[in-house]
Structures are given as C-alpha cells and as structure tokens.
Design a protein around this motif. Structure first.
Motif, PDB file in Angstrom:
ATOM      1  N   UNK A  22      33.856 101.976  46.430  1.00  0.00           N
ATOM      2  CA  UNK A  22      34.407 100.646  46.221  1.00  0.00           C
ATOM      3  C   UNK A  22      35.566 100.438  47.184  1.00  0.00           C
ATOM      4  N   UNK A  23      35.485  99.395  47.952  1.00  0.00           N
ATOM      5  CA  UNK A  23      36.542  99.037  48.875  1.00  0.00           C
ATOM      6  C   UNK A  23      36.995  97.619  48.578  1.00  0.00           C
ATOM      7  N   UNK A  24      38.256  97.362  48.812  1.00  0.00           N
ATOM      8  CA  UNK A  24      38.746  95.992  48.649  1.00  0.00           C
ATOM      9  C   UNK A  24      38.295  95.157  49.837  1.00  0.00           C
ATOM     10  N   UNK A  25      37.790  93.968  49.535  1.00  0.00           N
ATOM     11  CA  UNK A  25      37.482  93.042  50.631  1.00  0.00           C
ATOM     12  C   UNK A  25      38.715  92.174  50.891  1.00  0.00           C
ATOM     13  N   UNK A  26      38.593  91.179  51.687  1.00  0.00           N
ATOM     14  CA  UNK A  26      39.745  90.358  52.054  1.00  0.00           C
ATOM     15  C   UNK A  26      40.317  89.573  50.879  1.00  0.00           C
ATOM     16  N   UNK A  27      39.548  89.441  49.789  1.00  0.00           N
ATOM     17  CA  UNK A  27      40.041  88.715  48.612  1.00  0.00           C
ATOM     18  C   UNK A  27      40.736  89.634  47.615  1.00  0.00           C
ATOM     19  N   UNK A  28      40.707  90.916  47.867  1.00  0.00           N
ATOM     20  CA  UNK A  28      41.346  91.871  46.960  1.00  0.00           C
ATOM     21  C   UNK A  28      40.448  92.359  45.850  1.00  0.00           C
TER      22      UNK A  28
END
Length: 100
Positions: free
Chosen positions: A69-75
């Motif tokens: 799981x990685x954070x995308x640009x929206x958090x």
C-alpha cells in the motif's frame, strides 16, 4: 547482509543457492528435509527437488506478485502490485497415484 538471491553468478549458481537457503530455513523451522534426486531447469526457475517428511516437493525461484500500500497524491492508500524474487515449494503429484 546480502540477500542470498541477489548474489552475482550464473543462473545455475543462484538456483543452487536458493535451494540451499530454502532447505536451511525449513530445517530451522523443525521440518525433516532431504534434497532429492532431480534436475534443475533454470529457464523454468526450477531449483531442485526435496523430500519433506516423506512428501516430494519441487523448489522454484522467480518473481512473485506481492501487493504493497502506497499513498497516492490524495493521501489515500492505494494497492500497488510489485514483483519480488522469492523461493517456494510446490508438491509433486505423481500421475500414477491419481485415481478417478
């Protein structure tokens, strides 16, 4: 510490080392493991064969899909599949033992 599968060498040397590490780890977990007669197939990622408490397995090495799981640009956490090299065992099913 250098990961055993990141070793420099021929494909055969890497597969041989992968089999050795798998056997060591299985024995550390308390399993009775013996390396069995069998062939190595570098193209198929086949490291060799083992007997684990009387059951025959093939040991394979290659990339396997894992998710992180990685954070995308929206958090938000977003699953991202990645491939990592790993070693695993598959049971051998003998054709003559299969019955309808």
């Amino acid at each position: 510490m250098v990961h055993p599968l990141s070793a420099v060498g021929s494909r055969e040397e890497i597969l041989t080392r992968a089999l050795e590490v798998w056997v060591i780890k299985a024995r550390q977990m308390g399993w009775r493991v013996e390396i069995a007669e069998g062939h190595m197939d570098p193209a198929a990622g086949l490291c060799g064969r083992v007997d684990v408490e009387g059951i025959r397995y093939v040991i394979r090495c290659g990339p396997r899909r894992r998710g992180v799981l990685l954070d995308d640009s929206t958090g938000r956490p977003v699953p991202k599949p990645i491939l990592k090299r790993t070693v695993w065992a598959e049971p051998v099913v003998e054709e003559h033992l299969l019955t309808d």
